[in-house]
Every structure is written in structure tokens, then in C-alpha cells.
Design a protein around this motif. Structure first.
Motif, PDB file in Angstrom:
ATOM      1  N   SER A 112       0.745  -0.877  -0.005  1.00 32.88           N
ATOM      2  CA  SER A 112      -0.307  -0.234  -0.091  1.00 32.88           C
ATOM      3  C   SER A 112       1.540   1.072  -0.254  1.00 32.88           C
ATOM      4  O   SER A 112       1.743   0.969   0.301  1.00 32.88           O
ATOM      5  N   ARG A 113       0.638   2.323  -0.758  1.00 32.65           N
ATOM      6  CA  ARG A 113       0.805   3.362  -0.386  1.00 32.65           C
ATOM      7  C   ARG A 113       1.509   3.341   1.014  1.00 32.65           C
ATOM      8  O   ARG A 113       2.952   4.064   1.146  1.00 32.65           O
ATOM      9  N   ASP A 172       2.860   1.268   3.523  1.00 30.23           N
ATOM     10  CA  ASP A 172       3.967   0.530   3.296  1.00 30.23           C
ATOM     11  C   ASP A 172       5.387   1.019   2.629  1.00 30.23           C
ATOM     12  O   ASP A 172       6.621   1.123   3.495  1.00 30.23           O
ATOM     13  N   THR A 184       2.744  -6.785   2.682  1.00 23.28           N
ATOM     14  CA  THR A 184       1.615  -7.259   3.988  1.00 23.28           C
ATOM     15  C   THR A 184       1.535  -8.304   2.521  1.00 23.28           C
ATOM     16  O   THR A 184       1.296  -8.577   1.597  1.00 23.28           O
ATOM     17  N   ILE A 231      -3.566 -12.149   3.454  1.00 23.13           N
ATOM     18  CA  ILE A 231      -3.784 -11.234   3.160  1.00 23.13           C
ATOM     19  C   ILE A 231      -5.127 -11.069   3.093  1.00 23.13           C
ATOM     20  O   ILE A 231      -5.591 -12.249   2.674  1.00 23.13           O
ATOM     21  N   ILE A 232      -6.399 -10.007   2.472  1.00 21.27           N
ATOM     22  CA  ILE A 232      -7.475 -10.546   2.838  1.00 21.27           C
ATOM     23  C   ILE A 232      -8.270 -10.681   1.539  1.00 21.27           C
ATOM     24  O   ILE A 232      -7.807  -9.455   0.773  1.00 21.27           O
ATOM     25  N   VAL A 252      -9.036  -2.388   5.389  1.00 19.15           N
ATOM     26  CA  VAL A 252      -8.652  -2.172   4.121  1.00 19.15           C
ATOM     27  C   VAL A 252      -8.734  -1.393   2.546  1.00 19.15           C
ATOM     28  O   VAL A 252     -10.084  -1.230   2.522  1.00 19.15           O
TER      29      VAL A 252
HETATM   30  P1  ADP Z   1      -2.346   2.820   3.833  1.00 18.70           P
HETATM   31  O1  ADP Z   1      -1.695   1.969   4.286  1.00 18.70           O
HETATM   32  O2  ADP Z   1      -2.552   3.002   2.165  1.00 18.70           O
HETATM   33  O3  ADP Z   1      -3.480   3.531   4.240  1.00 18.70           O
HETATM   34  P2  ADP Z   1      -4.348   0.271   2.713  1.00 18.70           P
HETATM   35  O4  ADP Z   1      -5.339   0.846   4.350  1.00 18.70           O
HETATM   36  O5  ADP Z   1      -5.039  -0.670   1.925  1.00 18.70           O
HETATM   37  O6  ADP Z   1      -3.842   1.471   2.555  1.00 18.70           O
HETATM   38  O7  ADP Z   1      -3.759  -0.607   3.941  1.00 18.70           O
HETATM   39  C1  ADP Z   1      -3.369  -1.357   4.980  1.00 18.70           C
HETATM   40  C2  ADP Z   1      -2.123  -1.816   5.363  1.00 18.70           C
HETATM   41  O8  ADP Z   1      -3.048  -3.119   5.128  1.00 18.70           O
HETATM   42  C3  ADP Z   1      -1.095  -1.726   4.658  1.00 18.70           C
HETATM   43  O9  ADP Z   1       0.049  -2.311   5.524  1.00 18.70           O
HETATM   44  C4  ADP Z   1      -1.763  -3.314   3.778  1.00 18.70           C
HETATM   45  O10 ADP Z   1       0.176  -3.785   3.331  1.00 18.70           O
HETATM   46  C5  ADP Z   1      -2.436  -3.784   4.059  1.00 18.70           C
HETATM   47  N1  ADP Z   1      -3.442  -4.293   3.375  1.00 18.70           N
HETATM   48  C6  ADP Z   1      -3.754  -3.682   2.237  1.00 18.70           C
HETATM   49  N2  ADP Z   1      -5.020  -4.163   1.259  1.00 18.70           N
HETATM   50  C7  ADP Z   1      -4.389  -5.681   2.182  1.00 18.70           C
HETATM   51  C8  ADP Z   1      -5.157  -6.759   1.810  1.00 18.70           C
HETATM   52  N3  ADP Z   1      -6.546  -6.935   0.523  1.00 18.70           N
HETATM   53  N4  ADP Z   1      -4.794  -7.434   3.058  1.00 18.70           N
HETATM   54  C9  ADP Z   1      -4.345  -7.796   3.398  1.00 18.70           C
HETATM   55  N5  ADP Z   1      -3.617  -6.297   3.903  1.00 18.70           N
HETATM   56  C10 ADP Z   1      -3.904  -5.425   3.061  1.00 18.70           C
END
Ligand code: ADP
Length: 213
Positions: free
Chosen positions: A123-124, A126, A147, A152-153, A173
Motif C-alpha cells: 500500500s501507499r 507501506d 503484507t 492477505i484478505i 483495507v
Molecule cells: P494505506 O496503507 O495506504 O492506508 P490500506 O489501508 O489499504 O492502505 O493498507 C493498510 C495496511 O494493510 C498496509 O500495511 C497494507 O499492506 C495492508 N493491506 C492492504 N490491503 C490488504 C489486503 N487486501 N489484505 C491484507 N492486508 C492488506
């Protein structure tokens, strides 16, 4: 949700435009007898599409229509709304991943292994976190910061937008990889798309715009 006949749809349209309106007036507009309309009017009131008030007539049940619209929206399939996934190979550097994020104009990248199976989510935040703590982003592979499976979801194409929306909210997420199962035990999935919060908003708009047309 029951499927209405053509005649019932016609009655709904008439009541929507002219309600409150009496059974007699509807019958006149359709050039049929009142008796012929009675079963249709009974179905439309029992199902909740129409309300009826003595000495006033039939009128359109706006609340029921909105509920039906919402149901139709939420029951749509992920397969029909999924977007193309933006993918990097998991040995890609964080630097190149950031470039990719801008080039593709997305918020999340999915990392795959050499077989093309889903390996991680980047993600951004990360990428920002990695950029703050590290000098050499060209040397750092995304596999270190992503992640990864089995955390992973995901979502399957045959699931609904309702399930996608719930999952994104429950797990905090912004997106879900849309996958097909290759082998459950080893958590091997083929990546076939992505669903984001934007997808859900777009589907909502489409249905609501349909309503006002
Ligand atoms: P951001 O980090 O830009 O706010 P997200 O809220 O989607 O974006 O991501 C939050 C955290 O969750 C990050 O560490 C990312 O790697 C993880 N993440 C994002 N999408 C998923 C997913 N579908 N399943 C598991 N982890 C996720």
C-alpha cells in the motif's frame, strides 16, 4: 425480490407519475376494466411497491423502491465490477514500486511470485514507511515490506459487492485482490482483479443514476 409483469410495471409507472390515483383512473389510462386490474393491484400493494389509502387511491412507495435499489446494488457480483490488478514481481525494488504507483495512478500494488501467484500487497503507507526508514530504496525489494500470504484478505469473483464492502471495512483495507483458488492448502491463488473502495462508490452511483432516469 419478485419479478413484475409488463402490465404491473406499466401500473407502477402510471402511479409514479400520477399518484395518488384511483383504480378506476388507472384502468381508464390502460383501457382495461377495473376488474381486470384488481389482481395486479393486489400484488403491487402486497409486495410493498404501492400503498393504497381509502378514498385517496394508490401511491408509489418511495421507501420500498429505495430499499430495492440498495438490494440490487449490494447483490451485484465482484466479477462485473473488478478492475485490472496492478502487479509487480515481488523482487521489484521499493523505488520501482513507487514509480509504478504513480504511473498507474493507484493506491495499492499487488506483488506476485515468478509463477504469477499472489504473494503480497503493497500500500501507499507501506511504501512511505519504507521510504522514511531506508536510504537505498533501489536495493530494497518489496517482498520485505509487503503484507504477505496468508495474511492477505481476498475476494472471489462470484462473491457480491456487499461482501467486498464489508470485508474492506472490517479489515480496514482500501482494496481486495480478486482471486481464483489454485491450491487452498498452500494458499496459492491466481490474481484476476482488484476491488477498491472506489469500485463500491462507482457501483453505487450507477444504480442511483439508473433510478433517477
Ligand atoms: P494505506 O496503507 O495506504 O492506508 P490500506 O489501508 O489499504 O492502505 O493498507 C493498510 C495496511 O494493510 C498496509 O500495511 C497494507 O499492506 C495492508 N493491506 C492492504 N490491503 C490488504 C489486503 N487486501 N489484505 C491484507 N492486508 C492488506
Amino acid at each position: 425480490m419478485i419479478k413484475l409483469t409488463k402490465r404491473q410495471d406499466e401500473i407502477l409507472e402510471i402511479v409514479k407519475k400520477n399518484g395518488p390515483i384511483t383504480g378506476k383512473e388507472i384502468a381508464e389510462m390502460l383501457s382495461v376494466s377495473r376488474a381486470a386490474l384488481r389482481p395486479d393491484l393486489a400484488i403491487l400493494t402486497m409486495s410493498g411497491n404501492l400503498d393504497a389509502r381509502p378514498r385517496v387511491g394508490y401511491f408509489f412507495n418511495e421507501k420500498y423502491a429505495v430499499k430495492q435499489q440498495a438490494e440490487r446494488y449490494l447483490n451485484q457480483k465482484v466479477a462485473d465490477f473488478k478492475a485490472h490488478p496492478i502487479v509487480v514481481e515481488k523482487s521489484t525494488s521499493v523505488y520501482d514500486a513507487i514509480v509504478q504507483l504513480f504511473l498507474e495512478d493507484v493506491g495499492t500494488l499487488y506483488a506476485v511470485d515468478l509463477e504469477g501467484h499472489l504473494a503480497g500487497v503493497v500500500s501507499r503507507k507501506d511504501l512511505l514507511r519504507a521510504a522514511i526508514g531506508n536510504k537505498n530504496l533501489q536495493e530494497l525489494p518489496v517482498s520485505v515490506i509487503m503484507t504477505r500470504m496468508p495474511n492477505i484478505i481476498t475476494i472471489f469473483p462470484e462473491e457480491t459487492l456487499f461482501e467486498a464492502a464489508k470485508r474492506m471495512i472490517n479489515y480496514h483495507v482500501d482494496s481486495l485482490p480478486v482471486v481464483k483458488e489454485v491450491d487452498k492448502q498452500s494458499n496459492t491463488y491466481l490474481l484476476v482483479g482488484r476491488i477498491t473502495k472506489t469500485t463500491i462508490t462507482r457501483a453505487y452511483l450507477e444504480i442511483m443514476e439508473e433510478k433517477t432516469n
